[in-house]
Structures are given as C-alpha cells and as structure tokens.
Motif scaffolding. Structure first.
Motif, PDB file in Angstrom:
ATOM      1  N   ILE A   5       8.562  -4.864   3.372  1.00 24.29           N
ATOM      2  CA  ILE A   5       7.568  -4.270   4.273  1.00 24.29           C
ATOM      3  C   ILE A   5       6.218  -4.952   4.042  1.00 24.29           C
ATOM      4  O   ILE A   5       5.965  -5.510   2.972  1.00 24.29           O
ATOM      5  CB  ILE A   5       7.420  -2.743   4.049  1.00 24.29           C
ATOM      6  CG1 ILE A   5       7.176  -2.416   2.563  1.00 24.29           C
ATOM      7  CG2 ILE A   5       8.631  -2.010   4.589  1.00 24.29           C
ATOM      8  CD1 ILE A   5       6.802  -0.980   2.306  1.00 24.29           C
ATOM      9  N   THR A   6       5.367  -4.871   5.058  1.00 28.23           N
ATOM     10  CA  THR A   6       4.002  -5.392   4.897  1.00 28.23           C
ATOM     11  C   THR A   6       2.975  -4.262   4.930  1.00 28.23           C
ATOM     12  O   THR A   6       1.789  -4.503   4.769  1.00 28.23           O
ATOM     13  CB  THR A   6       3.658  -6.395   6.010  1.00 28.23           C
ATOM     14  OG1 THR A   6       3.834  -5.733   7.281  1.00 28.23           O
ATOM     15  CG2 THR A   6       4.547  -7.614   5.946  1.00 28.23           C
ATOM     16  N   GLY A   7       3.429  -3.055   5.189  1.00 31.28           N
ATOM     17  CA  GLY A   7       2.514  -1.916   5.254  1.00 31.28           C
ATOM     18  C   GLY A   7       3.300  -0.628   5.243  1.00 31.28           C
ATOM     19  O   GLY A   7       4.542  -0.650   5.241  1.00 31.28           O
ATOM     20  N   PRO A   8       2.617   0.505   5.244  1.00 30.96           N
ATOM     21  CA  PRO A   8       3.303   1.799   5.082  1.00 30.96           C
ATOM     22  C   PRO A   8       3.939   2.350   6.359  1.00 30.96           C
ATOM     23  O   PRO A   8       4.704   3.311   6.292  1.00 30.96           O
ATOM     24  CB  PRO A   8       2.166   2.720   4.628  1.00 30.96           C
ATOM     25  CG  PRO A   8       0.915   2.100   5.173  1.00 30.96           C
ATOM     26  CD  PRO A   8       1.156   0.630   5.251  1.00 30.96           C
ATOM     27  N   ASP A   9       3.650   1.749   7.507  1.00 27.78           N
ATOM     28  CA  ASP A   9       4.107   2.336   8.772  1.00 27.78           C
ATOM     29  C   ASP A   9       5.310   1.595   9.344  1.00 27.78           C
ATOM     30  O   ASP A   9       5.462   0.387   9.154  1.00 27.78           O
ATOM     31  CB  ASP A   9       2.967   2.301   9.794  1.00 27.78           C
ATOM     32  CG  ASP A   9       1.775   3.113   9.316  1.00 27.78           C
ATOM     33  OD1 ASP A   9       2.010   4.175   8.692  1.00 27.78           O
ATOM     34  OD2 ASP A   9       0.635   2.677   9.532  1.00 27.78           O
ATOM     35  N   ALA A  10       6.113   2.343  10.119  1.00 29.49           N
ATOM     36  CA  ALA A  10       7.296   1.736  10.732  1.00 29.49           C
ATOM     37  C   ALA A  10       6.899   0.597  11.662  1.00 29.49           C
ATOM     38  O   ALA A  10       7.683  -0.327  11.887  1.00 29.49           O
ATOM     39  CB  ALA A  10       8.088   2.807  11.486  1.00 29.49           C
ATOM     40  N   ALA A  11       5.686   0.640  12.206  1.00 26.61           N
ATOM     41  CA  ALA A  11       5.249  -0.405  13.141  1.00 26.61           C
ATOM     42  C   ALA A  11       4.795  -1.680  12.429  1.00 26.61           C
ATOM     43  O   ALA A  11       4.601  -2.714  13.087  1.00 26.61           O
ATOM     44  CB  ALA A  11       4.106   0.132  14.008  1.00 26.61           C
ATOM     45  N   ASP A  12       4.618  -1.638  11.113  1.00 25.71           N
ATOM     46  CA  ASP A  12       4.189  -2.849  10.402  1.00 25.71           C
ATOM     47  C   ASP A  12       5.338  -3.859  10.397  1.00 25.71           C
ATOM     48  O   ASP A  12       6.450  -3.532   9.967  1.00 25.71           O
ATOM     49  CB  ASP A  12       3.792  -2.511   8.956  1.00 25.71           C
ATOM     50  CG  ASP A  12       2.541  -1.638   8.913  1.00 25.71           C
ATOM     51  OD1 ASP A  12       1.609  -1.906   9.697  1.00 25.71           O
ATOM     52  OD2 ASP A  12       2.500  -0.687   8.107  1.00 25.71           O
ATOM     53  N   PRO A  13       5.088  -5.085  10.860  1.00 29.12           N
ATOM     54  CA  PRO A  13       6.207  -6.043  10.976  1.00 29.12           C
ATOM     55  C   PRO A  13       6.744  -6.438   9.608  1.00 29.12           C
ATOM     56  O   PRO A  13       5.968  -6.675   8.680  1.00 29.12           O
ATOM     57  CB  PRO A  13       5.568  -7.251  11.681  1.00 29.12           C
ATOM     58  CG  PRO A  13       4.100  -7.126  11.452  1.00 29.12           C
ATOM     59  CD  PRO A  13       3.804  -5.656  11.276  1.00 29.12           C
ATOM     60  N   GLY A  29       0.805  -1.226   0.000  1.00 32.54           N
ATOM     61  CA  GLY A  29       0.000   0.000   0.000  1.00 32.54           C
ATOM     62  C   GLY A  29       0.833   1.267   0.000  1.00 32.54           C
ATOM     63  O   GLY A  29       0.412   2.300   0.525  1.00 32.54           O
ATOM     64  N   VAL A  30       2.036   1.199  -0.594  1.00 33.14           N
ATOM     65  CA  VAL A  30       2.918   2.371  -0.659  1.00 33.14           C
ATOM     66  C   VAL A  30       3.077   2.775  -2.127  1.00 33.14           C
ATOM     67  O   VAL A  30       3.392   1.934  -2.976  1.00 33.14           O
ATOM     68  CB  VAL A  30       4.302   2.051  -0.046  1.00 33.14           C
ATOM     69  CG1 VAL A  30       5.278   3.193  -0.257  1.00 33.14           C
ATOM     70  CG2 VAL A  30       4.171   1.734   1.440  1.00 33.14           C
ATOM     71  N   ALA A  31       2.878   4.054  -2.424  1.00 35.35           N
ATOM     72  CA  ALA A  31       3.035   4.533  -3.805  1.00 35.35           C
ATOM     73  C   ALA A  31       4.513   4.512  -4.183  1.00 35.35           C
ATOM     74  O   ALA A  31       5.376   4.923  -3.400  1.00 35.35           O
ATOM     75  CB  ALA A  31       2.495   5.953  -3.927  1.00 35.35           C
ATOM     76  N   CYS A  32       4.807   4.042  -5.386  1.00 35.22           N
ATOM     77  CA  CYS A  32       6.198   3.957  -5.837  1.00 35.22           C
ATOM     78  C   CYS A  32       6.677   5.340  -6.283  1.00 35.22           C
ATOM     79  O   CYS A  32       6.096   5.951  -7.165  1.00 35.22           O
ATOM     80  CB  CYS A  32       6.316   2.948  -6.976  1.00 35.22           C
ATOM     81  SG  CYS A  32       8.009   2.753  -7.543  1.00 35.22           S
TER      82      CYS A  32
END
Ligand SMILES: Cc1cc2nc3c(=O)[nH]c(=O)nc-3n(C[C@H](O)[C@H](O)[C@H](O)COP(=O)(O)OP(=O)(O)OC[C@H]3O[C@@H](n4cnc5c(N)ncnc54)[C@H](O)[C@@H]3O)c2cc1C
Length: 515
Positions: free
Chosen positions: A381-389, A282-285
């Motif tokens: 990454i599994t998501g856009p946030d630093a907390a995403d494992p 879910g992160v824009a390239c």
C-alpha cells in the motif's frame, strides 16, 4: 449489520464460499462486493473477453516499470463486479499437474492441499462435458458430472489454424492428451472451457446466483471494504464505504476473498503486514506479518511468435486461444512429470504494445511462456485508504532460470510455427522475424513481447512455517477468527491458469468449515 460469517469479495472464491456456506440455513452469511451485479452483455460473449479490460468493472491495476521486461509497465486487469475476475477471464480450465500441488502439501505439511487431497473439490466443482466430436467425457474418476461449473471440451468449433498447430505438435512427437484435467498435462489438447451454450459461465453464475434467494445469505454490492476492525486477536468485522459514507459490519468469522492483489492490500490497510511497509504508508501496525504482499508471482506469455497468413484466418468461435500445449522444453516427446514451458495458438494476431501486427484475419500467433517461474516480487500500500494506488512489482524475468526457460519456450514455439503441418496457413514469420537467431536476440525480443497471463498469486501464502501469512487451515496467523481464501494463499503457482485451483481451494475450505 451482523453475520455469523462475513465474506469480503464476491469474486471466484467468494462466490463459491457464499453458496456453499449458506447451504446451512442456520448460518447467517454476509457477502460484500465493491462492484455491482454484471450488466454488460459483452461479459457473456467468449470472443469479447480481451475487450472487457479497462471498463468500469475492471480495477485496472498497473505494475511498476519492470527492468526484466525492458522497463515496461504492465496493465493488470482484475474484476470489480459480482463474479470478480471470473467475469473477465479467458475461460480456460486447467487444474495443474499433480506435482504442482506437492509444493503446496510440502509448504503446509498436509496432504489436504495435494492433488489427491483436492481431487474431490475439483470433481465437486465441475460438470465436465465433451464437444460434439470429442472423446466421451462426463463424470468419471477424474471428472465431475454434477458440479455447478460447466467445463466444456470443444472439438467441432476449433479453429482450423489451431488444428494445424495441434497436428504440428503431434507430428513432432508431442503426446496426445485427451484434455488438460487428468493426471497428465504434457501434450496436445484443446482447452477445456467454462462455457455453456456458447456463453461464459462465471463463478457467480455457477455458484452464487442460484443461492441468492436463500434467506440466510445477504449480498451487499457497491461497498468497498476499507479495513478490518480488530480487538485483541479477533476481527470483529469491517468498515465499508458505500455511497460516500462509511458503515460498520460485524461478524463472528471473517473470510477475506478480495484476490491476490486486494487481499494483502486490505490486510495492510488494517495494520497487518510488515511494520516498515505499514509505517511508510502511515498505518499503525496491529499485527506484524512481514510476508503479507511478498511472494507475488505470475505467468507471462510472449506475444508473440507472429505469422502472416497466406489465406484468410477465420475468427475464433471460442475464446481465440484455443489450445495450450504444455511441454518439457528439453524433450517435447516426454509425457511424464510437470511441464516447464507452454505454447498456445491464437487464431488472431496477438502482440504486446511494443509491436504492430496485421489486422485480424491476416495473421495468427503462437504464444509461449514458462510454467514455473522463480521470479518473486511484492506489492504494498502507499497510504491508509482503499483509493491509494498500490505498488505492484512482480519482478518479472529477474531470474536466470526464467529468462533461459523463456528462450527455450520461444524456440519450441518457432519449431511448431515453422512445421509443415502449418504450411497451408503460413506465409512468413513476422515476429521475432528471421533476423532473430541468437539466444541474446530471442531474450531481447521476449523482454519486449512478454505480457501477463493474468495469474498473480502468492501474496498471502499458506504454510506451516511461522512466517506464512495463513496456516494450513487458511487461518491468518496471529488472529483467531479470520481466514484468507483466494488466489493469494497459493504458495507456488500451478503449471497453468489458476482459476480451477482457486475454486478447489474455496470448495475444500467450505467442506472443512462446515464439517
Ligand atoms: C483478463 C484475465 C484473464 C484470465 N484468464 C484466465 C483463464 O483463462 N483461466 C484461468 O484459470 N484463470 C484466468 N484468469 C485468472 C482467474 O480469473 C483468477 O485467478 C481468479 O478469478 C481469482 O479469483 P479470486 O477469488 O482470488 O479473486 P477475484 O475473482 O478477483 O475476486 C476478488 C473480488 O473481491 C472484490 N474486492 C476487491 N477488493 C475489495 C474491497 N476492498 N471491497 C470489496 N470488494 C473487493 C473484487 O471486486 C472481486 O470481485 C484470468 C484473469 C484475468 C483478469
């Protein structure tokens, strides 16, 4: 907040860079760290290093289940503290064999990353000293005498079990090696340790702390870098998360030093990576760089070839694993060239979570491993946030080369472990045990015994090819003013523990940057 140079991550490389770059009073240097200043007294106690894992200052990553190691999940500690992983590590200082760095020179097309290119940085970083009864050390053509990091070659403190293992090696014709940081690496030597007066010296202790009172250096702790901010081909700064709020920080130049796990994750969160991986998270390239997070590799150790002792084993006065023995598995008497396997004697029982062992004092272990694994994995990454494992897949033992070499390493470990020189200590072999004889039986044991040696590298590899994440100057390909400087740029792992090489990368980058 704004800086000339913003360093993201105050670990091993970040500590070196902050100190070296702020030697120029005209340069305003900012250093951002997710963790705090180290305040746990156990960090300084060498014997306690294994007990530091899982505490508040450990990122405590974990791998995906690894088919090559019987489906096991491997804990991956990494320092989340000023000093980074140098506050958690086992303090062994091994530069690597000169041939290891030929791969770096070939990848980048420059001799700057060859052993001789890095030698001034190796020397500049260290103050080498010998133990009380060891051969004379100190400054010389290969060793520095005035660098910030103490590199201590012990002798009198060595465990008597470790001495017997070293004698076994010599009796089998393994060459005698004064220390691990000359031009030869194969042979018998005590580990050189980053210890002074019996206490750990982290990269922060050595470089950063003495520089902290400079007015042009600002250390920001407890701030997690969420993402880089990009404008065209430039990074304008970063967004930090601190005390439940986000805040921007601006800079002319950004140095990413979050380590082999966190640097590629930070790039991906910032939209720099493989488009498919970014889209899935879910992160824009913003910049397609397909190799970000690829080429992940690590050393494994089999823990271990375990022996019940016939008499009490005194506790280590150093850091338990006191002597790495690098070998040519086919001919352990051969001294030339880079090794292909490594052994290590631990004056204590050391086993993976698959096995049980007698209590400390009643057993000792010969660890073994492969110096140049060819298995290559990836992280994402599994998501856009630093907390995403993150997804961490080192692809352990997925090549025939690694599996076969590991069996050879275990055979050499047993040869040493069963040698007459260790007879005064050996009651019986407990693991893998006398029933394990065939290569298939040894391979099955290794899959259950292998643990990380804690050396992940390669996830932002440097190279001259267009697919490399950073170029030979460590500049991020596709951006004008951002660099990665840490263990992630290593294109191919060195023979041994990687800390000395990471410090030399940072020293070399700093010298070029300020030239
Ligand atoms: C348990 C253990 C034992 C080891 N033993 C040895 C050994 O005996 N000898 C040896 O040579 N090597 C050893 N190593 C490896 C060595 O310590 C590392 O290779 C080296 O420290 C890596 O340096 P680095 O600068 O790349 O990363 P690090 O030192 O890990 O620094 C990265 C820093 O970035 C910070 N950071 C990460 N993400 C963010 C973010 N989003 N925002 C802000 N800050 C962030 C981290 O908190 C950390 O301080 C060991 C490592 C471990 C964990």
């Amino acid at each position: 907040m704004g800086f000339d140079v913003l360093i993201l991550g105050a670990g091993s490389a970040g500590s070196v860079l902050a100190a070296r770059l702020s030697e120029n009073p005209a340069l305003r240097v900012g250093l951002v760290e997710a963790g705090a200043m180290p305040d746990d007294p156990d960090i300084a106690v060498p014997q306690k290093w294994p007990a530091l894992q899982g505490r508040a200052f450990d990122w405590a990553y974990a791998t995906l289940p690894q088919p090559g190691t019987a489906g096991r999940i491997h804990p991956w500690p990494r320092g989340r503290v000023v000093g980074g992983s140098s506050c958690l590590h086992a303090m062994a200082h091994v530069r690597g064999h000169p041939d290891d760095f030929e791969a770096w020179a070939a990848a980048t097309g420059t001799r700057r990353w060859s052993y001789d290119g890095l030698l001034p940085a190796f020397r500049r970083s260290e103050s080498f000293s010998s133990g009380a009864n060891a051969p004379p050390g100190g400054a010389g053509p290969l060793h520095g005498g005035e660098g910030p990091l103490p590199v201590y070659l012990p002798d009198a403190e060595l465990s008597p079990v470790v001495r017997a293992y070293m004698e076994a090696g010599l009796a089998l014709g393994v060459p005698h090696l004064g220390d691990h940081n000359g031009r030869s690496l194969k042979g018998v030597a005590a580990n050189s340790l980053t210890i002074r007066d019996g206490r750990r010296v982290s990269a922060a202790d050595a470089w950063l702390v003495p520089a902290l009172d400079r007015p042009n250096l600002t250390l920001i702790t407890g701030a997690t870098v969420e993402r880089l901010e990009l404008e065209g081909s430039r990074v304008t700064g970063a967004t930090l998360a601190r005390d439940g709020r986000t805040e921007p920080v601006f800079a002319d130049t950004v140095l990413i030093c979050a380590g082999a796990v966190a640097s590629p994750l930070l790039l991906m969160r910032s939209g720099i990576g493989a488009p498919a991986v970014l889209a899935k998270a879910g992160v824009a390239c913003r910049l397609a760089s397909p190799d970000v997070g690829e080429n992940l590799h690590d050393h494994l150790l089999a823990a271990g070839n375990l022996y019940r002792a016939r008499r009490p084993v005194p506790p280590s006065r150093l850091q338990h694993s006191e002597s790495l023995m690098y070998l040519d598995a086919a001919d352990p008497t051969r001294g030339e060239g880079a090794p292909d396997v490594v052994l290590a004697c631990v004056a204590a029982p050391a086993v993976s979570e698959c096995f049980s062992a007698p209590p400390p004092g009643e057993a000792y272990t010969v660890l073994c491993g492969v110096t140049h694994p060819t298995s290559r994995g990836r992280l994402a990454i599994t998501g856009p946030d630093a907390a995403d494992p993150p997804l961490i897949d080192p692809a352990y033992l997925t090549t025939e080369h690694d599996r076969r070499s590991f069996v050879r390493a275990l055979q050499r470990a047993r040869e040493i472990g069963h040698h007459a020189a260790l007879a005064p200590w050996r009651a019986e072999e407990l693991l893998p045990g006398p029933a394990a004889v065939t290569e298939a039986e040894l391979a099955a044991f290794i899959a259950r015994a292998a643990i990380t040696h804690h050396h992940p590298v390669g996830t932002c590899r440097m190279g001259a090819d267009p697919g490399a994440v950073v170029d030979a100057d460590l500049r991020l390909n596709g951006l004008d003013n951002a660099y990665v400087v840490d263990a992630s740029v290593v294109p191919a792992i060195t023979s041994g523990p990687v800390h000395a090489a990471v410090l030399a990368i940072a020293e070399t980058f700093a010298a070029d940057f300020t030239a």
